[in-house]
Write an enzyme that holds these catalytic residues in place. Sequence first.
Site, PDB file in Angstrom:
ATOM      1  N   LYS A 221       2.030  -3.384   7.314  1.00  0.00           N
ATOM      2  CA  LYS A 221       2.323  -3.584   5.887  1.00  0.00           C
ATOM      3  C   LYS A 221       3.785  -3.209   5.596  1.00  0.00           C
ATOM      4  CE  LYS A 221      -0.086  -4.675   2.964  1.00  0.00           C
ATOM      5  NZ  LYS A 221      -0.493  -6.021   2.453  1.00  0.00           N
TER       6      LYS A 221
ATOM      7  N   THR B 159       0.822  -1.215   0.000  1.00  0.00           N
ATOM      8  CA  THR B 159       0.000   0.000   0.000  1.00  0.00           C
ATOM      9  C   THR B 159       0.853   1.261   0.000  1.00  0.00           C
ATOM     10  OG1 THR B 159      -1.513   1.266   1.407  1.00  0.00           O
ATOM     11  CG2 THR B 159      -0.120  -0.306   2.523  1.00  0.00           C
ATOM     12  N   ASP B 160       0.266   2.347  -0.472  1.00  0.00           N
ATOM     13  CA  ASP B 160       0.966   3.640  -0.392  1.00  0.00           C
ATOM     14  C   ASP B 160       1.023   4.157   1.050  1.00  0.00           C
ATOM     15  OD1 ASP B 160      -1.735   4.314  -0.092  1.00  0.00           O
ATOM     16  OD2 ASP B 160      -1.765   5.783  -1.708  1.00  0.00           O
TER      17      ASP B 160
ATOM     18  N   TYR C 257      -2.034  -0.453  10.924  1.00  0.00           N
ATOM     19  CA  TYR C 257      -2.164  -1.142   9.637  1.00  0.00           C
ATOM     20  C   TYR C 257      -0.945  -0.853   8.755  1.00  0.00           C
ATOM     21  CZ  TYR C 257      -3.440  -1.628   4.697  1.00  0.00           C
ATOM     22  OH  TYR C 257      -3.415  -1.914   3.356  1.00  0.00           O
TER      23      TYR C 257
HETATM   24  P1  NAD Z   1      -9.895  -7.276   1.901  1.00  0.00           P
HETATM   25  O1  NAD Z   1      -9.938  -6.910   3.353  1.00  0.00           O
HETATM   26  O2  NAD Z   1     -11.085  -7.021   1.047  1.00  0.00           O
HETATM   27  O3  NAD Z   1      -9.565  -8.836   1.746  1.00  0.00           O
HETATM   28  C1  NAD Z   1      -8.557  -9.461   2.501  1.00  0.00           C
HETATM   29  C2  NAD Z   1      -8.716 -10.963   2.275  1.00  0.00           C
HETATM   30  O4  NAD Z   1      -7.685 -11.633   3.010  1.00  0.00           O
HETATM   31  C3  NAD Z   1     -10.049 -11.518   2.776  1.00  0.00           C
HETATM   32  O5  NAD Z   1     -10.611 -12.380   1.821  1.00  0.00           O
HETATM   33  C4  NAD Z   1      -9.682 -12.277   4.048  1.00  0.00           C
HETATM   34  O6  NAD Z   1     -10.544 -13.370   4.312  1.00  0.00           O
HETATM   35  C5  NAD Z   1      -8.272 -12.724   3.709  1.00  0.00           C
HETATM   36  N1  NAD Z   1      -7.475 -12.963   4.912  1.00  0.00           N
HETATM   37  C6  NAD Z   1      -7.342 -12.155   6.006  1.00  0.00           C
HETATM   38  N2  NAD Z   1      -6.542 -12.736   6.919  1.00  0.00           N
HETATM   39  C7  NAD Z   1      -6.138 -13.915   6.387  1.00  0.00           C
HETATM   40  C8  NAD Z   1      -5.280 -14.943   6.839  1.00  0.00           C
HETATM   41  N3  NAD Z   1      -4.679 -14.868   8.024  1.00  0.00           N
HETATM   42  N4  NAD Z   1      -5.079 -16.003   6.030  1.00  0.00           N
HETATM   43  C9  NAD Z   1      -5.684 -16.089   4.821  1.00  0.00           C
HETATM   44  N5  NAD Z   1      -6.517 -15.146   4.359  1.00  0.00           N
HETATM   45  C10 NAD Z   1      -6.737 -14.074   5.122  1.00  0.00           C
HETATM   46  O7  NAD Z   1      -8.605  -6.553   1.347  1.00  0.00           O
HETATM   47  P2  NAD Z   1      -8.319  -5.881  -0.066  1.00  0.00           P
HETATM   48  O8  NAD Z   1      -8.858  -4.504  -0.041  1.00  0.00           O
HETATM   49  O9  NAD Z   1      -8.728  -6.809  -1.134  1.00  0.00           O
HETATM   50  O10 NAD Z   1      -6.723  -5.778   0.002  1.00  0.00           O
HETATM   51  C11 NAD Z   1      -5.899  -6.801  -0.542  1.00  0.00           C
HETATM   52  C12 NAD Z   1      -4.453  -6.402  -0.392  1.00  0.00           C
HETATM   53  O11 NAD Z   1      -4.241  -5.140  -1.032  1.00  0.00           O
HETATM   54  C13 NAD Z   1      -4.002  -6.222   1.060  1.00  0.00           C
HETATM   55  O12 NAD Z   1      -2.709  -6.735   1.193  1.00  0.00           O
HETATM   56  C14 NAD Z   1      -4.002  -4.714   1.253  1.00  0.00           C
HETATM   57  O13 NAD Z   1      -3.063  -4.322   2.225  1.00  0.00           O
HETATM   58  C15 NAD Z   1      -3.628  -4.233  -0.130  1.00  0.00           C
HETATM   59  N6  NAD Z   1      -4.115  -2.890  -0.466  1.00  0.00           N
HETATM   60  C16 NAD Z   1      -5.464  -2.609  -0.459  1.00  0.00           C
HETATM   61  C17 NAD Z   1      -5.889  -1.336  -0.813  1.00  0.00           C
HETATM   62  C18 NAD Z   1      -7.360  -0.986  -0.866  1.00  0.00           C
HETATM   63  O14 NAD Z   1      -7.689   0.179  -1.148  1.00  0.00           O
HETATM   64  N7  NAD Z   1      -8.275  -1.902  -0.646  1.00  0.00           N
HETATM   65  C19 NAD Z   1      -4.966  -0.340  -1.140  1.00  0.00           C
HETATM   66  C20 NAD Z   1      -3.606  -0.664  -1.115  1.00  0.00           C
HETATM   67  C21 NAD Z   1      -3.190  -1.946  -0.800  1.00  0.00           C
END
Ligand code: NAD
Length: 375
Positions: A179, A149-150, A175
């Site tokens: 990360k 993430t940023d 958080y």
């Molecule tokens: P999300 O919260 O929608 O989904 C996370 C998924 O991970 C869920 O399906 C959950 O069941 C699974 N999970 C959580 N803990 C787990 C574990 N211990 N073992 C296995 N599975 C597990 O998240 P997202 O928004 O889809 O984000 C996905 C990735 O992208 C993350 O790494 C997040 O840090 C990164 N990210 C997200 C955003 C955003 O805007 N959503 C921005 C930048 C980076």
Amino acid sequence: MIQSAFRVLYFGYAMNTLLITGGAGFIGSNFVRYLLSVEPGVRIVNLDALTYAGNLANLTDLPAPDRHVFIRGNVCDDSLVRRLLREYDIDTIVHFAAETHVDRSIYGPSQFIQTNIVGTFTLLEAVKQFWVDEKAFSLADVRFHHISTDEVYGSLGPEDPPFSETTPYAPNSPYAASKASSDHLVRAYGHTYGLPVSISNCSNNYGPHQYPEKLIPLVILNALGGQLLPIYGDGKQIRDWLFVEDHCEAIWKVLAAGIPGETYNIGGSTQPSNIEIVEIVCSILDERFPDSAYVPHKSLIRSVVDRPGHDRRYAIDHTKISRELGWRPRESLDSGLQKTVDWYLANTEWVATILDDPSLEAWIDKHYSRDRDIQ
Ligand code: NAD
Ligand code: TYD
């Protein structure tokens, strides 16, 4: 059972069977769908613990379900991860699984440390043993791609240049700190053990299948139900909004042509304030439902207590991935938001499943009723 497939060759890197972690969540499930449609050869093993944020309803209507297998399990489960690597001959990892909500990390950081740091460490150790120590593949034929993430870069002042790949890390929330720690572990495993790793740091995603604890789906669903739209503080915080399918294409390009050991920043080139983005969503709903009792939907906006330590501004400089891999976002903020609103309007069954889940109601009660002016 998934079927065997032919190999997909990219500049010497052969992508055949991927372990996608967190593939039942928002971005992971969009990526599974995207990859199955653009890559007719790959097989996907999808490992997800199905926390409150993961949902099998995100994985219906996959374009090639015979090339996808879902495993419910935890990335911290070392023996499960090691077994999956061998059983499916995994040559590529795309690691999405994480606890992702800043507000939840402020109430309870412990699960963030566990999943985001220990979970990433568990995967790295298992993969190192399989790929490096046991030499299951040539290292030219494997890749560990970490989704980050940023937010690891901290907060920008109004005149600061956008985050680039060389911006120093300064995470502000539990958080973001978890990360950042996982990014450092991934980089260290590349540097020390020669594991072919890559990292992408992306900005705020929005689009289909996003759980409505995050700003945009929360606002869409609250506004449709005539509920108040909570804006933290003055609402002038700035995020760089990226449509999720643009993000999926960028990850795919990093897998296909990115250089091991490198980091790529991915952003949407669009940086409205929170209040602006909520007003745009409201005006789209005004157009879709001109006769609604809630028009103008922006009259539902309310200022609520600010998030502790709230980062003021994020912005991404995505010059590197544009120049080196030819990626740029396809959606404008307006087109992406129109698609997003229309997806939530069309997918009433998905919305009902999520809204019926008591854990969402518990979160809304806990977070928005205490010391806040909305219920
Ligand atoms: P999300 O919260 O929608 O989904 C996370 C998924 O991970 C869920 O399906 C959950 O069941 C699974 N999970 C959580 N803990 C787990 C574990 N211990 N073992 C296995 N599975 C597990 O998240 P997202 O928004 O889809 O984000 C996905 C990735 O992208 C993350 O790494 C997040 O840090 C990164 N990210 C997200 C955003 C955003 O805007 N959503 C921005 C930048 C980076
Ligand atoms: P969010 O979607 O939680 O993503 P992140 O915290 O990872 O950026 O929040 C996006 C922005 O919207 C952030 O500045 C916090 C703000 N926000 C509100 O103003 N009200 C809300 O109810 C929520 C959930 C977020």
